[in-house]
Design a protein around this motif. Sequence first.
Motif, short mmCIF file in Angstrom:
data_model
loop_
_atom_site.label_atom_id
_atom_site.label_comp_id
_atom_site.label_asym_id
_atom_site.label_seq_id
_atom_site.Cartn_x
_atom_site.Cartn_y
_atom_site.Cartn_z
N ALA A 1 0.85 -1.20 0.00
CA ALA A 1 0.00 0.00 0.00
C ALA A 1 0.88 1.24 0.00
CB ALA A 1 -0.92 0.01 1.22
N SER A 2 0.31 2.35 -0.46
CA SER A 2 1.03 3.62 -0.48
C SER A 2 0.74 4.39 0.80
CB SER A 2 0.61 4.46 -1.69
OG SER A 2 1.02 3.84 -2.89
N LEU A 3 1.76 5.04 1.32
CA LEU A 3 1.64 5.85 2.53
C LEU A 3 2.27 7.21 2.27
CD1 LEU A 3 1.01 6.09 5.60
CD2 LEU A 3 3.33 5.25 6.01
N SER A 4 1.54 8.26 2.57
CA SER A 4 2.07 9.62 2.46
C SER A 4 2.31 10.17 3.85
CB SER A 4 1.07 10.51 1.71
OG SER A 4 1.46 11.88 1.81
N LEU A 5 3.44 10.84 4.03
CA LEU A 5 3.75 11.45 5.33
C LEU A 5 3.13 12.83 5.49
CD1 LEU A 5 7.50 10.49 5.85
CD2 LEU A 5 5.44 9.34 6.70
N ALA A 6 2.39 13.27 4.47
CA ALA A 6 1.78 14.60 4.54
C ALA A 6 0.81 14.72 5.70
CB ALA A 6 1.07 14.93 3.22
N PHE A 7 0.21 13.60 6.12
CA PHE A 7 -0.77 13.64 7.22
C PHE A 7 -0.16 14.14 8.51
CE2 PHE A 7 1.29 9.71 8.35
CZ PHE A 7 1.10 9.60 9.72
N MET A 8 1.16 14.02 8.66
CA MET A 8 1.80 14.39 9.92
C MET A 8 1.64 15.87 10.23
SD MET A 8 5.31 12.13 9.67
CE MET A 8 5.89 12.77 11.24
N GLY A 9 1.59 16.71 9.20
CA GLY A 9 1.44 18.14 9.44
C GLY A 9 0.12 18.47 10.10
N ALA A 10 -0.98 18.00 9.49
CA ALA A 10 -2.31 18.27 10.06
C ALA A 10 -2.45 17.61 11.44
CB ALA A 10 -3.39 17.77 9.11
N LEU A 11 -1.82 16.45 11.61
CA LEU A 11 -1.93 15.74 12.89
C LEU A 11 -1.28 16.53 14.02
CD1 LEU A 11 -2.76 13.21 14.46
CD2 LEU A 11 -0.55 12.22 13.86
N VAL A 12 -0.02 16.94 13.84
CA VAL A 12 0.66 17.65 14.94
C VAL A 12 0.02 19.02 15.17
CG1 VAL A 12 2.83 16.42 14.56
CG2 VAL A 12 2.46 18.63 13.44
N GLY A 13 -0.48 19.65 14.12
CA GLY A 13 -1.17 20.93 14.30
C GLY A 13 -2.44 20.78 15.09
N SER A 14 -3.20 19.71 14.82
CA SER A 14 -4.45 19.45 15.55
C SER A 14 -4.17 19.16 17.02
CB SER A 14 -5.20 18.28 14.92
OG SER A 14 -5.52 18.54 13.57
N LEU A 15 -3.16 18.32 17.28
CA LEU A 15 -2.85 17.95 18.66
C LEU A 15 -2.27 19.11 19.45
CD1 LEU A 15 -1.31 14.39 18.08
CD2 LEU A 15 -3.64 14.98 18.80
N ALA A 16 -1.64 20.07 18.76
CA ALA A 16 -1.04 21.21 19.45
C ALA A 16 -2.09 22.23 19.88
CB ALA A 16 0.00 21.88 18.56
N ARG A 17 -3.24 22.24 19.21
CA ARG A 17 -4.24 23.28 19.49
C ARG A 17 -4.66 23.34 20.96
NH1 ARG A 17 -9.23 25.40 15.90
NH2 ARG A 17 -10.18 26.72 17.49
N PRO A 18 -5.03 22.22 21.59
CA PRO A 18 -5.44 22.32 23.00
C PRO A 18 -4.34 22.88 23.90
CG PRO A 18 -6.07 20.20 22.07
CD PRO A 18 -5.16 20.85 21.08
N TYR A 19 -3.08 22.55 23.59
CA TYR A 19 -1.98 23.05 24.42
C TYR A 19 -1.81 24.56 24.27
CZ TYR A 19 -0.80 18.18 25.21
OH TYR A 19 -0.85 16.87 25.59
N GLY A 20 -2.10 25.07 23.07
CA GLY A 20 -2.07 26.52 22.90
C GLY A 20 -3.08 27.20 23.79
N GLY A 21 -4.28 26.63 23.89
CA GLY A 21 -5.29 27.18 24.77
C GLY A 21 -4.91 27.06 26.24
N LYS A 22 -4.32 25.91 26.59
CA LYS A 22 -3.93 25.70 27.99
C LYS A 22 -2.84 26.66 28.41
CE LYS A 22 -2.76 21.93 31.15
NZ LYS A 22 -2.53 20.47 31.27
N LEU A 23 -1.84 26.86 27.56
CA LEU A 23 -0.77 27.81 27.87
C LEU A 23 -1.29 29.25 27.90
CD1 LEU A 23 2.14 26.25 25.78
CD2 LEU A 23 1.96 26.34 28.28
N ALA A 24 -2.30 29.53 27.05
CA ALA A 24 -2.90 30.86 27.06
C ALA A 24 -3.60 31.12 28.38
CB ALA A 24 -3.88 31.00 25.90
N ASP A 25 -4.22 30.08 28.96
CA ASP A 25 -4.85 30.23 30.28
C ASP A 25 -3.82 30.63 31.32
OD1 ASP A 25 -7.41 29.62 29.44
OD2 ASP A 25 -7.20 27.47 29.82
#
Length: 477
Positions: free
Chosen positions: A307-331
């Motif tokens: 099967a083919s695998l693209s590593l492009a998904f990693m960008g959206a993944l780390v950006g999505s996971l980082a979002r809650p931490y941005g809010g937590k640090l903003a608090d």
Amino acid sequence: MATPLSSTAPSITASGTAPSASVIEAPQTTLTFRPGRWIDGWNPEDAAFWASQGRAIARRNLGWSIFAEFLGFIIWQLWSIVVVMLPNAGFTLTTTESFWLISLPSLVGATLRFPYTFAVATFGGRNWTIVSAALLLIPATALGFAVQNPETPFGVLLLIAALGGVGGGNFASSMANITYFFPQREKGWALGLNAAGGNIGTAIAQLLVPIAVTLGAAGTFNIQLAGWMWIPLILVAMWGAYRFMDNLSSAKADFAGAASALREPHLWIMAVLYIGTFGSFIGFAGVFPKLIADQFPEFSTFQVAGASLSLAFMGALVGSLARPYGGKLADRFGGARMTVAAFGVMILGALSLILTLPLGSFWVFLGCFLLLFVATGMGNGATYRMIPSIFAARGAATAGDPHAVSTQRQGAAALGLISAIGAYGGFVIPQVLNASHAATGGYVAAFWGFVAAYAVLMTITAVVYIVPRASLAGHRI
């Protein structure tokens, strides 16, 4: 027939005795259930009601809302990965045509977020979740048919890509619906889960589509599965919303609050900042597979177990996971400070990309982009956290004005409006890259433009929201 339900009877303790009133206060809220899963009398601010009934109902609705929004993001961003596979299916597209297929869903989705914001109050959260999920079937089905024939006119492909924009609208209605279910003290947690669950849909689409269209293909390329593979899940989301979600009669559209928020200059400032953070996230997520294919075609896909695998998904993944931490640090440190920091790291990521591109290293390229994605994700959370703080400060600054619409209503309306405006970045980012490629044959000029834009936005954030101002009652945001 309407069925009233109240939890006014005292609970029983483990010892078999009823607790005293001083231990557990009987809830005063009484729910009435009507046909069509309508609920009257919803009051999540009643702590006893929330503990006895409300939390379980709200969490059930949240779970199905996240699932439906997750699928909405998948359909919204599906063309980001499909575009790079079209040449293997026999299509011949110019760079400009590819960028239009990537960016048009974001343009349509951002525009649909405005009416979708008010759809929940008009039709009911459960009802609109069913309808909005059903609409996803149209672009998913049409894509599967269109990509099987390389002679399909580009205009038809563009129309189907535009129809995928309905998935972008789902975010606004889903966030509006969940806002009504949760008490003020838990809205941040619930909305953060809802947003993150949706954002991850982009990463999942970019991860699973290349696998699905090539796994077990035995020499064929089943690109039609890129659309059709999601149809069963969409049907499950429709069934789940029909069977388990609820409509709240207390959900009312606040047109006066929205109109008042639109007259507030800080709404427009924050909308521009959100284009810089969320717009960059969704824009880069959309173009990342194509940028990899253009700059490093040998790394566009990897063959794993047939099967083919693209590593492009990693960008959206780390950006999505980082979002809650941005809010937590903003608090902890303040939304404006964290937004300034996010823009600073975005500048660093873009500059690193510009300076290291001549090295021709895919892994350095990937690392620079992942840094950029983490910064945009944290910036999303921090910028979104600023909005209620700004409107609370504006309320303190305008206290005593008898004609002012309550800042809580303005802030609630502003969240939806800013999220809609910010999504236009998903159109702007690809088109800037397209213009750069057309003018110079590469993307470096575009990234210099992004560096300049982030520097301006960082300065605006610092000057307006870190320096105390009378318009914000002397508060730092």
